[in-house]
Design a protein around this motif. Sequence first.
Motif, PDB file in Angstrom:
ATOM      1  N   LEU A  13       0.828  -1.201   0.000  1.00 44.38           N
ATOM      2  CA  LEU A  13       0.000   0.000   0.000  1.00 44.38           C
ATOM      3  C   LEU A  13       0.866   1.257   0.000  1.00 44.38           C
ATOM      4  O   LEU A  13       0.573   2.213  -0.721  1.00 44.38           O
ATOM      5  CB  LEU A  13      -0.933   0.015   1.218  1.00 44.38           C
ATOM      6  CG  LEU A  13      -1.895  -1.158   1.378  1.00 44.38           C
ATOM      7  CD1 LEU A  13      -2.756  -0.955   2.629  1.00 44.38           C
ATOM      8  CD2 LEU A  13      -2.777  -1.319   0.152  1.00 44.38           C
ATOM      9  N   ALA A  14       1.900   1.242   0.823  1.00 44.13           N
ATOM     10  CA  ALA A  14       2.736   2.434   1.003  1.00 44.13           C
ATOM     11  C   ALA A  14       4.126   2.231   0.408  1.00 44.13           C
ATOM     12  O   ALA A  14       4.731   1.161   0.546  1.00 44.13           O
ATOM     13  CB  ALA A  14       2.862   2.764   2.489  1.00 44.13           C
ATOM     14  N   LEU A  19      12.853   4.727   2.344  1.00 45.13           N
ATOM     15  CA  LEU A  19      12.966   5.140   3.741  1.00 45.13           C
ATOM     16  C   LEU A  19      13.510   3.995   4.600  1.00 45.13           C
ATOM     17  O   LEU A  19      14.440   4.190   5.397  1.00 45.13           O
ATOM     18  CB  LEU A  19      11.602   5.589   4.272  1.00 45.13           C
ATOM     19  CG  LEU A  19      11.539   5.973   5.754  1.00 45.13           C
ATOM     20  CD1 LEU A  19      12.561   7.059   6.087  1.00 45.13           C
ATOM     21  CD2 LEU A  19      10.127   6.436   6.123  1.00 45.13           C
ATOM     22  N   ILE A  20      12.961   2.797   4.427  1.00 46.59           N
ATOM     23  CA  ILE A  20      13.415   1.659   5.225  1.00 46.59           C
ATOM     24  C   ILE A  20      14.848   1.285   4.855  1.00 46.59           C
ATOM     25  O   ILE A  20      15.650   0.912   5.722  1.00 46.59           O
ATOM     26  CB  ILE A  20      12.454   0.464   5.060  1.00 46.59           C
ATOM     27  CG1 ILE A  20      11.107   0.804   5.716  1.00 46.59           C
ATOM     28  CG2 ILE A  20      13.042  -0.807   5.668  1.00 46.59           C
ATOM     29  CD1 ILE A  20      10.029  -0.235   5.533  1.00 46.59           C
ATOM     30  N   ARG A  69      13.507  -1.014  16.308  1.00 48.18           N
ATOM     31  CA  ARG A  69      14.169   0.264  16.064  1.00 48.18           C
ATOM     32  C   ARG A  69      13.761   0.858  14.720  1.00 48.18           C
ATOM     33  O   ARG A  69      13.575   2.067  14.592  1.00 48.18           O
ATOM     34  CB  ARG A  69      15.686   0.070  16.112  1.00 48.18           C
ATOM     35  CG  ARG A  69      16.230  -0.024  17.533  1.00 48.18           C
ATOM     36  CD  ARG A  69      16.069   1.306  18.293  1.00 48.18           C
ATOM     37  NE  ARG A  69      16.709   2.411  17.587  1.00 48.18           N
ATOM     38  CZ  ARG A  69      18.011   2.666  17.616  1.00 48.18           C
ATOM     39  NH1 ARG A  69      18.819   1.896  18.324  1.00 48.18           N
ATOM     40  NH2 ARG A  69      18.507   3.683  16.955  1.00 48.18           N
ATOM     41  N   ILE A  70      13.627   0.006  13.710  1.00 44.09           N
ATOM     42  CA  ILE A  70      13.215   0.484  12.388  1.00 44.09           C
ATOM     43  C   ILE A  70      11.842   1.133  12.474  1.00 44.09           C
ATOM     44  O   ILE A  70      11.607   2.210  11.918  1.00 44.09           O
ATOM     45  CB  ILE A  70      13.221  -0.663  11.357  1.00 44.09           C
ATOM     46  CG1 ILE A  70      14.655  -1.092  11.047  1.00 44.09           C
ATOM     47  CG2 ILE A  70      12.510  -0.231  10.066  1.00 44.09           C
ATOM     48  CD1 ILE A  70      14.764  -2.329  10.179  1.00 44.09           C
ATOM     49  N   ARG A  71      10.916   0.497  13.193  1.00 44.80           N
ATOM     50  CA  ARG A  71       9.568   1.064  13.348  1.00 44.80           C
ATOM     51  C   ARG A  71       9.621   2.416  14.046  1.00 44.80           C
ATOM     52  O   ARG A  71       8.903   3.352  13.682  1.00 44.80           O
ATOM     53  CB  ARG A  71       8.688   0.102  14.150  1.00 44.80           C
ATOM     54  CG  ARG A  71       8.368  -1.201  13.452  1.00 44.80           C
ATOM     55  CD  ARG A  71       7.652  -2.140  14.410  1.00 44.80           C
ATOM     56  NE  ARG A  71       7.618  -3.506  13.887  1.00 44.80           N
ATOM     57  CZ  ARG A  71       7.825  -4.587  14.611  1.00 44.80           C
ATOM     58  NH1 ARG A  71       8.081  -4.482  15.906  1.00 44.80           N
ATOM     59  NH2 ARG A  71       7.758  -5.781  14.057  1.00 44.80           N
ATOM     60  N   GLU A  77      10.090   9.848  10.573  1.00 43.27           N
ATOM     61  CA  GLU A  77      10.146  10.363   9.195  1.00 43.27           C
ATOM     62  C   GLU A  77       8.881  10.023   8.408  1.00 43.27           C
ATOM     63  O   GLU A  77       8.883  10.025   7.178  1.00 43.27           O
ATOM     64  CB  GLU A  77      11.384   9.801   8.490  1.00 43.27           C
ATOM     65  CG  GLU A  77      12.683  10.174   9.195  1.00 43.27           C
ATOM     66  CD  GLU A  77      13.905   9.602   8.503  1.00 43.27           C
ATOM     67  OE1 GLU A  77      14.071   9.865   7.292  1.00 43.27           O
ATOM     68  OE2 GLU A  77      14.678   8.898   9.174  1.00 43.27           O
ATOM     69  N   ILE A  78       7.819   9.754   9.119  1.00 38.39           N
ATOM     70  CA  ILE A  78       6.607   9.224   8.501  1.00 38.39           C
ATOM     71  C   ILE A  78       5.941  10.198   7.530  1.00 38.39           C
ATOM     72  O   ILE A  78       5.212   9.784   6.618  1.00 38.39           O
ATOM     73  CB  ILE A  78       5.610   8.783   9.602  1.00 38.39           C
ATOM     74  CG1 ILE A  78       4.591   7.809   9.016  1.00 38.39           C
ATOM     75  CG2 ILE A  78       4.955   9.978  10.277  1.00 38.39           C
ATOM     76  CD1 ILE A  78       3.775   7.089  10.069  1.00 38.39           C
ATOM     77  N   ASN A  79       6.185  11.487   7.691  1.00 36.26           N
ATOM     78  CA  ASN A  79       5.561  12.467   6.786  1.00 36.26           C
ATOM     79  C   ASN A  79       6.056  12.336   5.350  1.00 36.26           C
ATOM     80  O   ASN A  79       5.431  12.863   4.426  1.00 36.26           O
ATOM     81  CB  ASN A  79       5.797  13.891   7.291  1.00 36.26           C
ATOM     82  CG  ASN A  79       4.903  14.230   8.475  1.00 36.26           C
ATOM     83  OD1 ASN A  79       3.750  13.821   8.526  1.00 36.26           O
ATOM     84  ND2 ASN A  79       5.448  14.958   9.435  1.00 36.26           N
ATOM     85  N   ASP A  80       7.168  11.627   5.172  1.00 29.70           N
ATOM     86  CA  ASP A  80       7.699  11.422   3.825  1.00 29.70           C
ATOM     87  C   ASP A  80       7.040  10.249   3.106  1.00 29.70           C
ATOM     88  O   ASP A  80       7.295  10.035   1.915  1.00 29.70           O
ATOM     89  CB  ASP A  80       9.215  11.171   3.882  1.00 29.70           C
ATOM     90  CG  ASP A  80       9.977  12.382   4.396  1.00 29.70           C
ATOM     91  OD1 ASP A  80       9.481  13.509   4.205  1.00 29.70           O
ATOM     92  OD2 ASP A  80      11.055  12.206   4.977  1.00 29.70           O
ATOM     93  N   VAL A  81       6.207   9.481   3.808  1.00 30.63           N
ATOM     94  CA  VAL A  81       5.636   8.254   3.242  1.00 30.63           C
ATOM     95  C   VAL A  81       4.382   8.555   2.423  1.00 30.63           C
ATOM     96  O   VAL A  81       3.480   9.249   2.885  1.00 30.63           O
ATOM     97  CB  VAL A  81       5.293   7.236   4.360  1.00 30.63           C
ATOM     98  CG1 VAL A  81       4.605   6.012   3.784  1.00 30.63           C
ATOM     99  CG2 VAL A  81       6.561   6.840   5.107  1.00 30.63           C
ATOM    100  N   GLU A  82       4.335   8.017   1.221  1.00 33.56           N
ATOM    101  CA  GLU A  82       3.175   8.175   0.346  1.00 33.56           C
ATOM    102  C   GLU A  82       2.627   6.810  -0.043  1.00 33.56           C
ATOM    103  O   GLU A  82       3.342   5.809  -0.010  1.00 33.56           O
ATOM    104  CB  GLU A  82       3.557   8.949  -0.927  1.00 33.56           C
ATOM    105  CG  GLU A  82       4.057  10.361  -0.673  1.00 33.56           C
ATOM    106  CD  GLU A  82       2.991  11.294  -0.127  1.00 33.56           C
ATOM    107  OE1 GLU A  82       1.791  11.008  -0.326  1.00 33.56           O
ATOM    108  OE2 GLU A  82       3.350  12.307   0.508  1.00 33.56           O
ATOM    109  N   LEU A  83       1.356   6.761  -0.414  1.00 30.37           N
ATOM    110  CA  LEU A  83       0.779   5.541  -0.964  1.00 30.37           C
ATOM    111  C   LEU A  83       1.177   5.422  -2.430  1.00 30.37           C
ATOM    112  O   LEU A  83       1.470   6.417  -3.093  1.00 30.37           O
ATOM    113  CB  LEU A  83      -0.747   5.577  -0.862  1.00 30.37           C
ATOM    114  CG  LEU A  83      -1.347   5.662   0.543  1.00 30.37           C
ATOM    115  CD1 LEU A  83      -2.865   5.646   0.451  1.00 30.37           C
ATOM    116  CD2 LEU A  83      -0.862   4.509   1.428  1.00 30.37           C
TER     117      LEU A  83
END
Length: 209
Positions: A13-14, A19-20, A69-71, A77-83
Amino acid sequence: MIKIVIFDFDGTLADTFDLIFAITNRLSVEFGYKQAKKEEIPEIEKLSPLELINQSGISIFKVPFLLRRIRAEFKQEINDVELFAGIKEALLGLQYQGYKIGIITSNTQENVEYVLQKHDLLIFDFITSGTTLFGKHRVIKKYLKSENIQPEEMVYVGDETRDINAAKKAKVKAIAVTWGFNSREALSEYQPDALVEQPQELIEVINKF
């Protein structure tokens, strides 16, 4: 006849790969494994999680702590995540057709809900989070039992070979998507029930089951 469609989150989905990848490299010294290089990505995409762990050199006992730790870093930095483009329309289409939809993910529920809310997409019947790398089949089986659902009434949609394995172990149909972590080549070797190239294909494929 399919009644419930379950999705993986990261890579399905994302669009979270970059990022990961960056977070995982940042944590390499702390957790004692070698960093991956950008030019190695095509080969990395062919690997199963176990092969990736073995190749990195990280102790299997450190993996649960690394995932935690990854989570946590992901949240910062979650604001950089897009669907992925087209995913929202596909999900709304499935909901409109009367399918129940859910998420089973190794990410946190808080992270998942934040991204979904940002895209005005809090439409899922359930979200189960925090599963281990290899524990999704148990979550699927538990959900089937608790809701008194037959395996043939569910399909699981994911982007990794481990998602196909989880679906097969739970005896539900598996749809593999090619826009996520594992390559089309790697996914094909695990023989999913369907291999999907674009989000808009999902509804048509699911309707045929």
